[in-house]
Write an enzyme that holds these catalytic residues in place. Structure first.
Site, short mmCIF file in Angstrom:
data_model
loop_
_atom_site.label_atom_id
_atom_site.label_comp_id
_atom_site.label_asym_id
_atom_site.label_seq_id
_atom_site.Cartn_x
_atom_site.Cartn_y
_atom_site.Cartn_z
N HIS A 330 0.81 -1.01 0.02
CA HIS A 330 -0.11 0.01 -0.05
C HIS A 330 0.99 1.12 0.06
CE1 HIS A 330 -2.89 3.23 1.56
NE2 HIS A 330 -3.74 2.07 0.93
N ASP A 389 -7.92 -4.54 -0.50
CA ASP A 389 -8.34 -5.32 -1.56
C ASP A 389 -8.01 -6.65 -1.71
OD1 ASP A 389 -9.35 -2.63 -2.95
OD2 ASP A 389 -7.22 -2.29 -3.09
#
Length: 452
Positions: A330, A389
């Site tokens: 991320h 996700d």
């Protein structure tokens, strides 16, 4: 292919010219200390604004050094993981409570929450003939485009569309929060009907149901869903509702709002940002990667075989040859993504209900192995962990949600954050956002047409 979509040889030639004359030498970005992507050389975001809506914490400061820590996410100063524990312990749905918190800056009392839910319920009604005249005509293959078109069209039905007073923007925002599930689900039903000949099923939302329940109720032909399915979709909405002012779509909200434009234009712009595969569409890539993995790896429980596939991903030998393990890493978090942590325990419960524990164990194995393989192959020593996700696509798959609705569901959640940030931007009356771009082209003389 129709003429509208055709790319002709003439256009190809012009495109080559366009590519040729739009290359900026990479060394110039270093020379002028350009913060590409509004990030410094370490990847940390450049400070461009202040907010009280959300805090994304990924490090602590020790002796003036930035030290990575377990990721934390706070909505209006309240730990999201504690919020989820709170409403889950009382067997309640949480998205409406979180929306209230984001918009108004405080947790509602039971009475205020009930009133707020009733308010949203009354606003879950589209203008007369909107479904027939707008959603049913020329349905797009992409639901995010359908959603954006519907939002921009709602401008025409609003007599105070350009009024940007806090009172009016709040009215518009609440209307859009309430309508996003309808616009998304109805757009999908129209798409399936006109492009695939499926039966056209339009269920009006049901009073007394939460946002998550109504999504499942409107989407499924039989209107049926389990308590666990609705609970996990609700938690997904809570975790996607907000993620700080710097994420691409919310920063778009601030940029466009700062120009003084209307709410519908602002939200449509943010939808355009969220549609991108680097932002809201990432979980679809995770699902596609795992489908390829399951078809390629013969024994899903063999760590060596799975590790080999992950190495092939990084070395551009597997899946889409992009060199990425989707769902890992991320821009902000390094040690852990709190949204993934909060989600994971519920993912296991749903996997058990759906009889998909074999797939769940594969996800767990990849989550464990990928950071080690990325560190080895990429020589990366910054922590890499699963992001939200990684599991959300698997959850939506288990809920039998169509892939076309994965990103719209993200939008159904994030509209709460966008409206909160739009109100904050307007309330603080900032200047129009206008960062600098340095021109690096050399000056040239104008040459007359016949002399070129």
């Amino acid at each position: 292919m129709n003429k509208y979509s055709e790319i002709t040889p003439e256009l190809m030639e012009l495109a080559d010219l366009c590519k040729q004359n739009n290359v900026i030498p990479s060394e110039l970005y270093s020379k002028y200390d350009v913060k590409r992507g509004l990030r410094d050389i370490s990847g940390k975001g450049v400070l461009t604004g202040l907010t009280e809506i959300c805090e994304v914490r990924s490090y602590t400061i020790v002796d003036n050094d930035y030290v990575p820590c377990e990721g934390k996410l706070f909505y209006r100063g309240v730990d999201v993981e504690e919020i989820i524990k709170g409403f889950s312990s009382e067997e309640r749905f949480g998205f409406e409570e979180v929306t209230y918190l984001l918009l108004f800056g405080e947790l509602p009392t039971r009475e205020k929450l009930e009133h707020f839910c009733n308010l949203l319920e009354r606003k879950r009604e589209l203008p007369p003939s909107f479904v027939r005249d707008i959603i049913m005509k020329a349905p797009s293959k992409d639901m995010m485009n359908t959603l954006a078109r519907s939002v921009l069209t709602l401008y025409s039905y609003d007599e105070k569309a350009d009024n940007i007073s806090i009172e009016n923007v709040l009215r518009q925002g609440l209307q859009l929060i309430a309508l996003f599930p309808l616009l998304s689900v109805y757009g999908y039903q129209a798409y399936r009907h006109y492009h695939f000949g499926d039966s056209l099923v339009i269920h009006p939302p049901k009073d007394g149901l939460s946002t998550a329940e109504n999504i499942l109720y409107m989407l499924r032909p039989n209107k049926k869903y389990t308590k666990l399915e609705a609970k996990i979709l609700d938690i997904a909405l809570v975790l996607h509702a907000e993620h700080g002012g710097g994420n691409n779509s919310t920063f778009t909200t601030h940029v466009v709002t700062s120009s003084g434009t209307d709410t519908y234009s602002s939200v449509a712009a943010s939808l355009g940002s969220l549609k991108g595969p680097k932002h809201g569409g990432a979980n679809i890539k995770v699902m596609q990667m795992f489908e390829d993995m399951k078809n390629t790896v013969k024994n899903w429980e063999d760590e060596e075989e799975v590790s080999s596939y992950l190495s092939d991903l990084l070395n551009k030998k597997a899946f889409d040859q992009a060199g990425l393990i989707y769902g890992m890493g991320h821009a902000v978090y390094s040690i852990s993504d709190p949204r993934a942590n909060a989600f994971k325990q519920y993912v296991k419960s749903l996997s058990e209900e759906k009889g998909l524990m074999k797939e769940y164990r594969l996800y767990e194995m990849v989550e464990r192995l990928a950071p080690e393989i990325i560190a080895r192959e990429r020589k990366m020593y910054k922590g890499v962990s699963a992001n939200v996700d990684f599991y959300s696509g698997f959850v939506y798959h288990m809920l039998n949600l169509p892939k076309e609705l994965y990103t719209p569901i993200f939008a159904i959640a994030r509209i709460s954050g966008w409206i909160a940030h739009r109100l904050e931007e307007l309330n603080n009356s900032g200047k129009i956002i206008r960062p600098a771009y340095k021109n690096v082209a050399k000056h040239k003389d104008y040459v007359k047409l016949d002399d070129r």
